[in-house]
Design a protein around this motif. Structure first.
Motif, PDB file in Angstrom:
ATOM      1  N   LEU A  93      80.296 -49.154 -45.020  1.00  0.00           N
ATOM      2  CA  LEU A  93      79.852 -50.377 -46.632  1.00  0.00           C
ATOM      3  C   LEU A  93      80.622 -48.974 -47.452  1.00  0.00           C
ATOM      4  O   LEU A  93      81.582 -49.680 -48.314  1.00  0.00           O
ATOM      5  CB  LEU A  93      78.942 -50.765 -46.881  1.00  0.00           C
ATOM      6  CG  LEU A  93      78.222 -51.473 -45.677  1.00  0.00           C
ATOM      7  CD1 LEU A  93      76.631 -51.370 -46.407  1.00  0.00           C
ATOM      8  CD2 LEU A  93      78.778 -52.654 -46.088  1.00  0.00           C
TER       9      LEU A  93
ATOM     10  N   GLN B  95      71.263 -59.017 -43.418  1.00  0.00           N
ATOM     11  CA  GLN B  95      72.263 -58.925 -42.998  1.00  0.00           C
ATOM     12  C   GLN B  95      73.077 -59.541 -42.108  1.00  0.00           C
ATOM     13  O   GLN B  95      74.193 -59.992 -42.410  1.00  0.00           O
ATOM     14  CB  GLN B  95      73.090 -57.389 -42.433  1.00  0.00           C
ATOM     15  CG  GLN B  95      72.368 -56.170 -43.609  1.00  0.00           C
ATOM     16  CD  GLN B  95      73.414 -56.806 -45.254  1.00  0.00           C
ATOM     17  OE1 GLN B  95      74.404 -56.613 -44.948  1.00  0.00           O
ATOM     18  NE2 GLN B  95      73.034 -55.301 -45.929  1.00  0.00           N
TER      19      GLN B  95
ATOM     20  N   TRP C 130      73.460 -63.208 -43.057  1.00  0.00           N
ATOM     21  CA  TRP C 130      75.709 -63.272 -44.086  1.00  0.00           C
ATOM     22  C   TRP C 130      76.407 -62.651 -43.162  1.00  0.00           C
ATOM     23  O   TRP C 130      77.066 -63.599 -43.584  1.00  0.00           O
ATOM     24  CB  TRP C 130      74.473 -61.958 -45.496  1.00  0.00           C
ATOM     25  CG  TRP C 130      75.657 -61.899 -45.961  1.00  0.00           C
ATOM     26  CD1 TRP C 130      76.719 -60.389 -45.895  1.00  0.00           C
ATOM     27  CD2 TRP C 130      76.695 -62.393 -46.388  1.00  0.00           C
ATOM     28  NE1 TRP C 130      77.490 -60.647 -46.941  1.00  0.00           N
ATOM     29  CE2 TRP C 130      77.962 -61.654 -47.676  1.00  0.00           C
ATOM     30  CE3 TRP C 130      75.905 -63.902 -47.178  1.00  0.00           C
ATOM     31  CZ2 TRP C 130      78.186 -62.474 -48.244  1.00  0.00           C
ATOM     32  CZ3 TRP C 130      77.204 -64.284 -48.337  1.00  0.00           C
ATOM     33  CH2 TRP C 130      77.545 -64.107 -48.740  1.00  0.00           C
ATOM     34  N   ALA C 131      76.440 -61.746 -42.080  1.00  0.00           N
ATOM     35  CA  ALA C 131      77.686 -61.363 -41.301  1.00  0.00           C
ATOM     36  C   ALA C 131      77.266 -63.062 -40.065  1.00  0.00           C
ATOM     37  O   ALA C 131      79.459 -62.902 -39.801  1.00  0.00           O
ATOM     38  CB  ALA C 131      77.118 -60.605 -40.142  1.00  0.00           C
TER      39      ALA C 131
ATOM     40  N   SER D  32      82.811 -60.296 -50.591  1.00  0.00           N
ATOM     41  CA  SER D  32      81.510 -60.364 -49.098  1.00  0.00           C
ATOM     42  C   SER D  32      81.296 -58.984 -49.330  1.00  0.00           C
ATOM     43  O   SER D  32      80.036 -58.392 -48.648  1.00  0.00           O
ATOM     44  CB  SER D  32      82.259 -61.135 -48.330  1.00  0.00           C
ATOM     45  OG  SER D  32      83.380 -60.407 -47.700  1.00  0.00           O
TER      46      SER D  32
ATOM     47  N   THR E  48      77.611 -57.493 -49.584  1.00  0.00           N
ATOM     48  CA  THR E  48      76.732 -57.138 -48.909  1.00  0.00           C
ATOM     49  C   THR E  48      76.263 -55.356 -48.973  1.00  0.00           C
ATOM     50  O   THR E  48      74.707 -55.019 -49.097  1.00  0.00           O
ATOM     51  CB  THR E  48      77.869 -56.263 -47.405  1.00  0.00           C
ATOM     52  OG1 THR E  48      78.220 -58.454 -46.952  1.00  0.00           O
ATOM     53  CG2 THR E  48      77.463 -56.276 -46.401  1.00  0.00           C
TER      54      THR E  48
END
Length: 398
Positions: free
Chosen positions: A38, A212, A215-216, A270, A274
């Motif tokens: 990230l 996560q 969301w992914a 995005s 995240t």
């Protein structure tokens, strides 16, 4: 210029580093890998938004070659890291393994490194199969990876991501199932498994992995739909796909339809979203609060901020210890005459505590040879000031 793009990207890169110290001490490879991927993704997006703010010129070609490949790897890295994390959480919650040996820890670390870094690099290498040209440059957003939208692209890029997400959700569900079976003894089971996890950390990691992955999944499906909605291109041959491979396509803002521009804007945001999600799951735990307090104390000691003023000590009655005057040898004839004198000298040489109506009258004997007569305590118990008289043996003085 979209000034919010670099600010959001670099700000998210800073936030994702906040939980780094306690994850580093725990040697948790999946969470450390999530932080690294990230962080690099946010730095790349922020740099691209600065270099191509208001322009779409061809520049920083080597940077774009590296950045576009890392973007492909990052889309696979996050599901792979969460999969390793959920496998570990499911193993702890089950009864298959109570204690973890050093060899098992080493094997688990090797597996985590392969999944968190090896699998993303394999995905980066496979992207070259469906890479039609070098890369694209989009105004305001910078360089983006180029993909030959075809059936092989679906199976090489998006299907593996969805498969890893499905496995992650499966292991997360199994971990929750094991928890509900032994929810009354879960804390004791964590302690017996020789793990540094606590119930709060366990559920924080589990909630982060599930959030996560949801969301992914949403991002992967949206990206695949946006790429394939105009139809798939035929795969004729390797040479056909890689014809004029060094070409760099440029897309100015005026030539991009409004709908596609909105989706490009959303895809950019995005990654910072995240990062913020990851930060929120670990920014308010007990470990985070301890780190905040330690940093605050370090800053206060360094710069002298918010220092507490020293309060003056309460006044105490002066106390000067004195030692008894050595007794002179006397004969039996004058023992009686000197007894009173010796008594008057030694009684005032005993170190007493300050006398007041609230004192408890404790006496600390300076030497062991003095023996005090506590009989006088009963006689003078009603008086506010209590005196202890030393008892002398006339034979000793003789």
């Amino acid at each position: 210029m979209f000034y919010e793009l670099p600010i959001a990207a670099f700000g998210a890169a800073f936030l994702v580093l906040v939980p780094l110290p306690w994850h580093w001490r725990a040697r948790n490879v999946p969470t450390l890998s999530i932080i690294a991927w990230l962080f690099f993704s946010d730095i790349m997006l922020g740099t691209n938004s600065l270099l191509w703010a208001g322009n779409f010129h061809v520049k920083a070609k080597v940077w774009c070659d590296i950045a576009t490949k890392l973007q492909i790897g990052a889309t696979m890295a996050l599901p792979a890291c969460c999969l390793c994390l959920c496998i570990h959480l499911e193993r702890i919650a089950s009864v298959r393994q109570v204690r973890t040996t050093i060899e098992q820890k080493h094997r688990r670390m090797i597996f985590d490194l392969v999944m968190c870094w090896g699998v993303p690099f394999i995905s980066m290498a496979l992207h070259y199969v469906v890479q039609g040209h070098r890369f694209d440059i989009v105004q305001e957003f910078g360089c983006r990876p180029a993909t030959y939208i075809s059936l092989p692209a679906i199976f090489l890029l998006w299907v593996p991501q969805l498969a890893v997400v499905a496995l992650t959700l499966g292991f997360a569900g199994a971990a929750l199932y094991h928890f509900f079976r032994r929810r009354l003894t879960f804390a004791r089971h964590l302690q017996d498994s020789n793990s540094a996890l606590t119930p709060s950390r366990y559920f924080r990691l589990m909630a982060m992995a599930i959030a996560q992955m949801v969301w992914a999944t949403f991002l992967t499906v949206i990206n695949m739909w946006l790429s394939c909605r105009d139809g798939l291109r035929p795969w004729i041959s390797w040479e056909n796909v890689h014809t004029d491979f060094g070409r760099i396509d440029r897309f100015p803002r005026l030539f991009i339809p409004e709908e596609q521009w909105d989706w490009a804007y959303f895809i950019f945001w995005s990654v910072p979203i995240t990062s913020v999600m990851f930060f929120l799951f670990f920014a308010f735990g007990q470990d985070a609060v301890k780190e905040y307090k330690a940093c605050f104390r370090a800053v206060r000691r360094t710069f002298g901020f918010f220092t507490d003023k020293k309060q003056p000590l309460p006044s105490v009655a002066p106390f000067t210890p004195r030692f008894p005057t050595p007794e002179r040898k006397s004969t039996a004839t004058d023992a009686g005459s000197d007894a009173t004198a010796i008594h008057s000298k030694t009684i005032h040489d005993i170190p007493l505590t300050p006398r007041s109506t609230s004192s408890f009258g404790t006496v600390i004997p300076p030497f062991d040879k003095f023996d005090y007569d506590f009989g006088s305590l009963h006689k003078n118990s009603l008086s506010s000031d209590i005196h202890f008289a030393p008892r002398h043996d006339v034979n000793d003085m003789a």
